[in-house]
Motif scaffolding. Structure first.
Motif, PDB file in Angstrom:
ATOM      1  N   VAL A 201       0.823  -1.212   0.000  1.00  0.00           N
ATOM      2  CA  VAL A 201       0.000   0.000   0.000  1.00  0.00           C
ATOM      3  C   VAL A 201       0.860   1.265   0.000  1.00  0.00           C
ATOM      4  O   VAL A 201       0.336   2.367  -0.200  1.00  0.00           O
ATOM      5  CB  VAL A 201      -0.937  -0.007   1.225  1.00  0.00           C
ATOM      6  CG1 VAL A 201      -0.203   0.420   2.496  1.00  0.00           C
ATOM      7  CG2 VAL A 201      -2.150   0.890   0.991  1.00  0.00           C
TER       8      VAL A 201
ATOM      9  N   SER B 151       0.416   3.523  -3.011  1.00  0.00           N
ATOM     10  CA  SER B 151      -0.830   4.289  -3.025  1.00  0.00           C
ATOM     11  C   SER B 151      -0.775   5.454  -2.045  1.00  0.00           C
ATOM     12  O   SER B 151      -1.216   6.572  -2.356  1.00  0.00           O
ATOM     13  CB  SER B 151      -2.012   3.371  -2.673  1.00  0.00           C
ATOM     14  OG  SER B 151      -2.148   2.344  -3.628  1.00  0.00           O
ATOM     15  N   LEU B 152      -0.248   5.207  -0.856  1.00  0.00           N
ATOM     16  CA  LEU B 152      -0.138   6.275   0.136  1.00  0.00           C
ATOM     17  C   LEU B 152       0.805   7.373  -0.342  1.00  0.00           C
ATOM     18  O   LEU B 152       0.536   8.570  -0.150  1.00  0.00           O
ATOM     19  CB  LEU B 152       0.356   5.704   1.466  1.00  0.00           C
ATOM     20  CG  LEU B 152      -0.604   4.773   2.205  1.00  0.00           C
ATOM     21  CD1 LEU B 152       0.073   4.168   3.433  1.00  0.00           C
ATOM     22  CD2 LEU B 152      -1.863   5.518   2.633  1.00  0.00           C
TER      23      LEU B 152
ATOM     24  N   THR C 218      -5.588   3.417  -6.346  1.00  0.00           N
ATOM     25  CA  THR C 218      -5.381   3.861  -4.968  1.00  0.00           C
ATOM     26  C   THR C 218      -6.503   3.387  -4.061  1.00  0.00           C
ATOM     27  O   THR C 218      -6.258   2.871  -2.958  1.00  0.00           O
ATOM     28  CB  THR C 218      -5.276   5.393  -4.917  1.00  0.00           C
ATOM     29  OG1 THR C 218      -4.168   5.818  -5.722  1.00  0.00           O
ATOM     30  CG2 THR C 218      -5.069   5.877  -3.487  1.00  0.00           C
TER      31      THR C 218
ATOM     32  N   LEU D 170      -6.157   0.664  -0.910  1.00  0.00           N
ATOM     33  CA  LEU D 170      -6.554   1.019   0.451  1.00  0.00           C
ATOM     34  C   LEU D 170      -7.683   0.117   0.945  1.00  0.00           C
ATOM     35  O   LEU D 170      -7.723  -0.258   2.120  1.00  0.00           O
ATOM     36  CB  LEU D 170      -6.982   2.489   0.499  1.00  0.00           C
ATOM     37  CG  LEU D 170      -5.862   3.502   0.220  1.00  0.00           C
ATOM     38  CD1 LEU D 170      -6.409   4.924   0.271  1.00  0.00           C
ATOM     39  CD2 LEU D 170      -4.724   3.348   1.210  1.00  0.00           C
TER      40      LEU D 170
ATOM     41  N   VAL E 169       0.132  -0.393   9.399  1.00  0.00           N
ATOM     42  CA  VAL E 169      -0.399   0.708   8.586  1.00  0.00           C
ATOM     43  C   VAL E 169       0.330   2.011   8.891  1.00  0.00           C
ATOM     44  O   VAL E 169       0.700   2.771   7.983  1.00  0.00           O
ATOM     45  CB  VAL E 169      -1.919   0.874   8.820  1.00  0.00           C
ATOM     46  CG1 VAL E 169      -2.425   2.165   8.177  1.00  0.00           C
ATOM     47  CG2 VAL E 169      -2.673  -0.320   8.251  1.00  0.00           C
TER      48      VAL E 169
END
Length: 343
Positions: free
Chosen positions: A116, A119-120, A147, A151, A181
Motif C-alpha cells: 500500500v 498508493s499512500l 489507490t 486502500l 499501517v
C-alpha cells in the motif's frame, strides 16, 4: 561470433535490473521469516532494529568513504538535521513499528500490507502537488481506482481475518495491523522527503550510511525506553538472534537498499515499486508450503485488491514517466522530477 557475444551482453545489461530486483524481493521474503523466528526466540524488535542498522552502517561505511570521496558534498548542520528527520521517518519509527506488528500478525500479512506504500505515496504527493492528477484521462482514472482498491485491500486485511476469525477486536491482530499501517504511512512520507535531500546530497552510498547510523542511534533511544539499559537486556547469543541481525544489516539494510537505489537510477522508481508484489507472493508460498502457516480468506481477498490496485496505479504513473521522457528534459526545479528521483 563477436556480434553474437555483443548481443548477449546487451541483453544481459538490459535485464540486469530485472534480475537484481527479483533477487531483492527474494531477500525480503526470507527476512520476514528469519525475523519472526528471532522474535519468537525472545529478541526485542527494538533491539533488532538498533543492531541491524549498526551492522549496516559499519558495512556500508568503507564503500561510501572510498567510492564517493570525490562526489560527496560537504555535510552542513542543516543537511545533517535533514538526514536526522529522514532517518526518523524512514528507519527508526516505521521499521520499529513494522517489526513490532510482526509479533501480532504474520509474515504473509506484513508482506502484503507493504504494497500500500505506493498508493499512500501517491496520495501524499497529490496533496503536496508533487503529483498531477487529471481525472478526465484514462491513466488519471487508473491512479484513483488503483489507490482506492489498494486502500480497500489493506482495510480488508486489517479488519477481516476470515472464516476462522473469532472476535477480532479482542485479539492482537488489530494492534499489529494498525502498527503496520502507521509504518507504511511513515515510509510514504519518507519517500516524498527523500527527493529534496537527494538533490542536495547526491551521494547514495553515503546517504544510506548516514541514515543507518542515525537511525540506529534513534532506535537505541526507543530500545532503552522499552527494555531498559541493563547489559543483560542488550546481550544476544550465538543463535538465531545474531544471524537475523547480520542478515538484516548486511543483506537488507546494506546490499538490497543499494540495489534499489541503483535500479531506481537506471529504470526509475516505477520499475522498482512494480516488483513489490513478488515479495507478497513468495512470502505466502513459503508460509503455506514450508512453514505450514494458514491462509485466511481476508488476507487473500485483501492482498488481491492491493496488488490489482497497485498495478493500476503504476500503469497510470508509467504514462506520466513516458510523457516526461518524450516531451521535456527533467529540471531540478520541477516537482515531478523531484518525485521521480525518490528511491
Amino acid at each position: 561470433m563477436e556480434q553474437k557475444k555483443s548481443s548477449i551482453v546487451l541483453v544481459l545489461r538490459e535485464f540486469k535490473p530485472h534480475f537484481l530486483m527479483v533477487l531483492a524481493q527474494v531477500g525480503y521474503a526470507f527476512l520476514y521469516f528469519i525475523t519472526e523466528a528471532s522474535f519468537n526466540h525472545g529478541m526485542s524488535p527494538f533491539l533488532y532494529v538498533t543492531y541491524r542498522h549498526i551492522v549496516a552502517a559499519v558495512v556500508m561505511f568503507p564503500f561510501a568513504f572510498f567510492l564517493e570521496r570525490n562526489e560527496r558534498p560537504k555535510l552542513t548542520f542543516a543537511l545533517f538535521m535533514e538526514i536526522f528527520v529522514l532517518s526518523l521517518a524512514g528507519i527508526s519509527v516505521p521499521i520499529n513499528m513494522y517489526f513490532a506488528s510482526l509479533q501480532y500478525t504474520s509474515p504473509t500479512f506484513v508482506a502484503s500490507i507493504v504494497n500500500v506504500i505506493a498508493s499512500l505515496t501517491f496520495i501524499i504527493a497529490v496533496v503536496l502537488r508533487y503529483e498531477t492528477l487529471d481525472v478526465r484521462d484514462p491513466r488519471g482514472i487508473a491512479k484513483v481506482t488503483g489507490t482506492m482498491l489498494s486502500l480497500s485491500g489493506v482495510m480488508t486485511m486489517t479488519l477481516y481475518k476470515g472464516p476462522t476469525m473469532r472476535n477480532l477486536w479482542h485479539e492482537n491482530w488489530l494492534k499489529g495491523s494498525l502498527l503496520a499501517v502507521i509504518s507504511c504511512v511513515s515510509w510514504s512520507v519518507w519517500y516524498i522527503m527523500q527527493a529534496a535531500t537527494l538533490k542536495r546530497y547526491p551521494a547514495q552510498l553515503s546517504l544510506t550510511t548516514w541514515m543507518c547510523f542515525v537511525g540506529a542511534a534513534q532506535s537505541a533511544v526507543f530500545t532503552v525506553l522499552i527494555i531498559g539499559h541493563k547489559p543483560s537486556a542488550w546481550t544476544i547469543g550465538f543463535n538465531i538472534d545474531l544471524w537475523s541481525t547480520l542478515y538484516g544489516g548486511i543483506v537488507i539494510a546494506g546490499l538490497i537498499i543499494y540495489i534499489q537505489l541503483w535500479c531506481t537510477e537506471k529504470k526509475g522508481p516505477v520499475f522498482v515499486t512494480m516488483t513489490t508484489p513478488l515479495c507478497t507472493i513468495l512470502a505466502a508460498i513459503l508460509a503455506y508450503f514450508v512453514f505450514g502457516e494458514k491462509l485466511y480468506l481476508g488476507s487473500i481477498i485483501g492482498a488481491t485488491f492491493v496488488i490489482i490496485g497497485l498495478y493500476l496505479l503504476l500503469w497510470g504513473k508509467e504514462g506520466d514517466q513516458k510523457i516526461h521522457i518524450n516531451t521535456k528534459p527533467c529540471s531540478g526545479e520541477d516537482p515531478e522530477c523531484r518525485l521521480q528521483s525518490v528511491p
